[in-house]
Design an enzyme around this catalytic site. Structure first.
Site, mmCIF file in Angstrom:
data_model
loop_
_atom_site.group_PDB
_atom_site.id
_atom_site.type_symbol
_atom_site.label_atom_id
_atom_site.label_comp_id
_atom_site.label_asym_id
_atom_site.label_seq_id
_atom_site.Cartn_x
_atom_site.Cartn_y
_atom_site.Cartn_z
ATOM 1 N N HIS A 92 0.822 -1.205 0.000
ATOM 2 C CA HIS A 92 0.000 0.000 0.000
ATOM 3 C C HIS A 92 0.857 1.256 0.000
ATOM 4 O O HIS A 92 0.460 2.296 -0.547
ATOM 5 C CB HIS A 92 -0.955 -0.012 1.202
ATOM 6 C CG HIS A 92 -2.225 -0.743 0.932
ATOM 7 N ND1 HIS A 92 -2.959 -1.371 1.893
ATOM 8 C CD2 HIS A 92 -2.899 -0.956 -0.224
ATOM 9 C CE1 HIS A 92 -4.036 -1.926 1.363
ATOM 10 N NE2 HIS A 92 -4.009 -1.694 0.071
ATOM 11 N N GLU B 113 -3.755 -20.723 -18.276
ATOM 12 C CA GLU B 113 -2.481 -20.655 -17.556
ATOM 13 C C GLU B 113 -1.827 -22.027 -17.433
ATOM 14 O O GLU B 113 -0.712 -22.145 -16.926
ATOM 15 C CB GLU B 113 -2.686 -20.033 -16.170
ATOM 16 C CG GLU B 113 -3.820 -20.641 -15.380
ATOM 17 C CD GLU B 113 -4.186 -19.829 -14.145
ATOM 18 O OE1 GLU B 113 -3.334 -19.059 -13.660
ATOM 19 O OE2 GLU B 113 -5.328 -19.949 -13.672
ATOM 20 N N ASP C 12 1.665 -17.745 -14.649
ATOM 21 C CA ASP C 12 1.668 -19.197 -14.438
ATOM 22 C C ASP C 12 1.926 -19.957 -15.734
ATOM 23 O O ASP C 12 2.543 -21.026 -15.714
ATOM 24 C CB ASP C 12 0.342 -19.653 -13.826
ATOM 25 C CG ASP C 12 0.406 -19.691 -12.304
ATOM 26 O OD1 ASP C 12 1.524 -19.723 -11.763
ATOM 27 O OD2 ASP C 12 -0.654 -19.681 -11.663
ATOM 28 N N CYS D 43 -3.996 -11.189 -18.733
ATOM 29 C CA CYS D 43 -3.942 -10.536 -17.424
ATOM 30 C C CYS D 43 -2.630 -10.779 -16.702
ATOM 31 O O CYS D 43 -2.475 -10.401 -15.540
ATOM 32 C CB CYS D 43 -5.116 -10.985 -16.550
ATOM 33 S SG CYS D 43 -5.244 -12.766 -16.345
#
Length: 587
Positions: free
Chosen positions: A199, A442, A466, A513
């Site tokens: 963060h 993946e 992956d 992605c």
């Protein structure tokens, strides 16, 4: 040459020049201390008062961020407030006081360290970085127990060098620390630990402060007042640079400022290549605040909502209502027709959930995880699917199943989705009856069967992280195997091209992605292959849109074919950089 050079993880792009201000960590409790028999209730009251004081501070900080229009930071501190109600954290600390007679300080420190250590041990980078949030909240409660307040750290916001900007140097910066930084006086920061998804890094990017994390113990040698240059893109720190280096980086600062202004022109625009081909640039997220940042940085939607954060760091499982609220909130950030792809939970193996009591495995990456758990636990799976379906009434949500290896897995998952649709219809609950359902590609087996899957699914999303790991039989977390963990390897590119071709034959769309989708050198190849959707970190969206606007998709089809014939990733990289003029110009 500078006195010395440090390398770290590039967390927030930009160049910063200033004098070092070294921050020293607050000392926590040393070992475990105990209270006397019979003092348990009094100690619990003292602990409750400290937690309440910490909550008041966080609420004040959250309100201030919200009123300043810093919604992302406000969401982070709202999450910190929720941690003060977390049974695994606060409840465990209370139990230690009650049954072990720990002091409140020892109980808080011990409970926080156990949860933080668990999160830090996970393979998922996003969840790993949540350990810093646990420690931040714990530090706030400990300070309240000592009679201090959050204001004690506010001095870092204005630096300590008068009119000259500061570079903060610290072992770590908490989200609380980072949110209070004033860009007018703090030029940048460097930390010894941390990652891009912490963060603190996210806040640094949102406020435009160059930052490097994970610089290691060598950072201990930096002294107060030394002149420091931070290159937040390259992940390089120069300590006591020469006059020529100072002049060079000062000039680069001017150039980068001009580029940032140029990129603003691409906000709100569609993603179109030089020859008029339309692509879609969306973002990978793990929370509502990530979605807000993604929209602010020009994303056209969400290509991957990692739902794992809803399950982690808690002793129980999220309810349907909790999940529905989170999915709906992300949909409402974008609204309208913006695509929101929600991946069902990708948990298992190294991502342990106490509530699931998963068995330890010798090889968790090839084990009982993701869709394999969901299909084995229909009660768990249906709770999530019902929540996604209900939220689909509020936006253009799509559901995506991870780790699909066989057609049977896909059909069983789709069957559960249809069952949930029927249940909701019978209950009179609104949902999008035509919600799209797709799979992540993946596992090489799924890529090789893409032509069969394409007959049934609505879309594919290629998870290159992956896919590379499984194709090359190389753990992507093992630094010794870095030479194998490269998405530009022709073996991986051939699988990607096979998937895109199979989907387009059936008029289905294909997204990506994995981290590859935002890499400048990969964009010309993927555009040439015909990839429809590129999902990446929010900060990569505008640079990618600018790059695509200069590329001619029609001419890149030949380039995409050529690289498939090369023998390794380095050859592919060199070929693309030689044949795509805009990449040569950026070097």
């Amino acid at each position: 040459m500078a006195q010395w050079e440090l390398k770290g993880i590039a967390a927030s792009e930009g160049l910063a020049i200033g004098r070092a201000v070294v921050m020293h960590e607050e000392a926590g409790p040393q070992g475990i201390a105990f209270i006397e028999v019979g003092q348990e209730e009094a100690e619990l009251k003292r602990f409750a008062a400290a937690v309440a004081r910490a909550a008041d501070e966080l609420e004040l900080l959250r309100s201030r961020m919200a009123s300043d229009g810093r919604e992302q930071e406000a969401e982070i501190f709202e999450a910190h407030l929720m941690l003060l109600e977390d049974e695994e954290l606060i409840g465990q600390a209370q139990e230690s006081v009650r049954t072990e007679r720990y002091t409140a300080e020892s109980a808080m420190s011990d409970a926080a360290e156990k949860v933080a250590t668990l999160l830090a041990s996970l393979d998922d980078a996003y969840l790993k970085e949540r350990a810093a949030d646990i420690r931040d909240v714990s530090r706030r409660v400990l300070r309240a127990l000592r009679g201090g307040s959050g204001a004690e750290t506010a001095g870092i916001a204005s630096g300590q060098n008068g009119a000259e900007k500061s570079i903060l140097v610290a072992h770590d910066l908490t989200p609380s620390d980072t949110a209070q930084l004033d860009p007018a006086s703090v030029a940048g920061f460097v930390t010894a630990i941390g990652g891009r998804t912490s963060h603190s890094a996210i806040i640094a990017r949102s406020v435009g402060i160059p930052a490097i994390v994970g610089a290691g113990t060598a950072l201990d040698e930096v002294k107060d007042g030394q002149l420091v240059i931070v290159d937040g893109k390259a992940g390089v720190v120069l300590v006591e640079p020469t006059d020529s280096e100072l002049a060079q980086f000062s000039e680069l600062q001017v150039e980068q400022a001009a580029r940032r202004e140029r990129l603003k022109a691409f906000l709100g625009l569609p993603t179109v290549s030089a020859d008029g081909h339309r692509a879609e640039l969306v973002a990978n997220i793990g929370s509502v605040q990530d979605a807000q940042q993604a929209r602010q940085q020009g994303a056209e939607g969400i290509g991957l909502f990692r739902t794992e954060f809803l399950y982690m760091g808690r002793p129980d499982l999220p309810t349907e209502e909790e999940q529905f609220a989170a999915y709906r909130a992300v949909a409402e950030v974008f609204g309208g027709e913006a695509p929101i792809v929600i991946r069902t939970m990708d948990i298992g193996g190294d991502k342990q959930l106490p509530s699931l009591q998963l068995e330890q495995e010798d090889n968790p990456f090839l084990g009982y995880r993701a869709i394999r758990i969901s299909l084995d636990r229909p009660d768990l799976f249906k709770t999530q699917l019902r929540a996604i379906l209900r939220a689909s009434a509020y936006g253009n949500l799509k559901v995506m199943f991870p780790m699909i290896a066989t057609l049977d897995e896909w059909r069983r998952a789709k069957g559960q989705l249809e069952t949930c649709k029927q249940e909701l219809a019978a209950e009179g609950v609104a949902y999008n009856e035509r919600i799209e359902a797709g799979i992540m590609i993946e596992i090489p087996a799924a890529a090789l069967l893409a032509d069969r899957f394409a007959l049934e699914v609505d879309f594919f999303s290629i998870g290159t992280n992956d896919l590379v790991q499984y194709t090359m039989a190389a753990d992507r977390m093992n630094p010794k195997l870095g030479y194998l963990s490269d998405p530009l390897h022709p073996a991986v590119l051939r699988l990607i091209e096979m998937v895109i071709r199979a989907a387009h034959r059936e008029k289905k769309w294909v997204g990506m992605c994995g981290e590859m989708a935002g890499q400048p050198v990969a964009l010309p190849i993927l555009l040439g292959m015909g990839l429809d959707e590129f999902s990446m970190s929010a900060s990569a969206v505008l640079p990618a849109r600018e790059l695509i606007s200069t590329l001619n998709r029609g001419q890149l089809a030949d380039l995409a074919d050529k690289v498939l014939e090369l023998e390794d990733a380095n050859a592919v990289r060199e070929y693309v950089e030689q044949h795509v003029q805009v990449l040569r110009e950026r070097e």
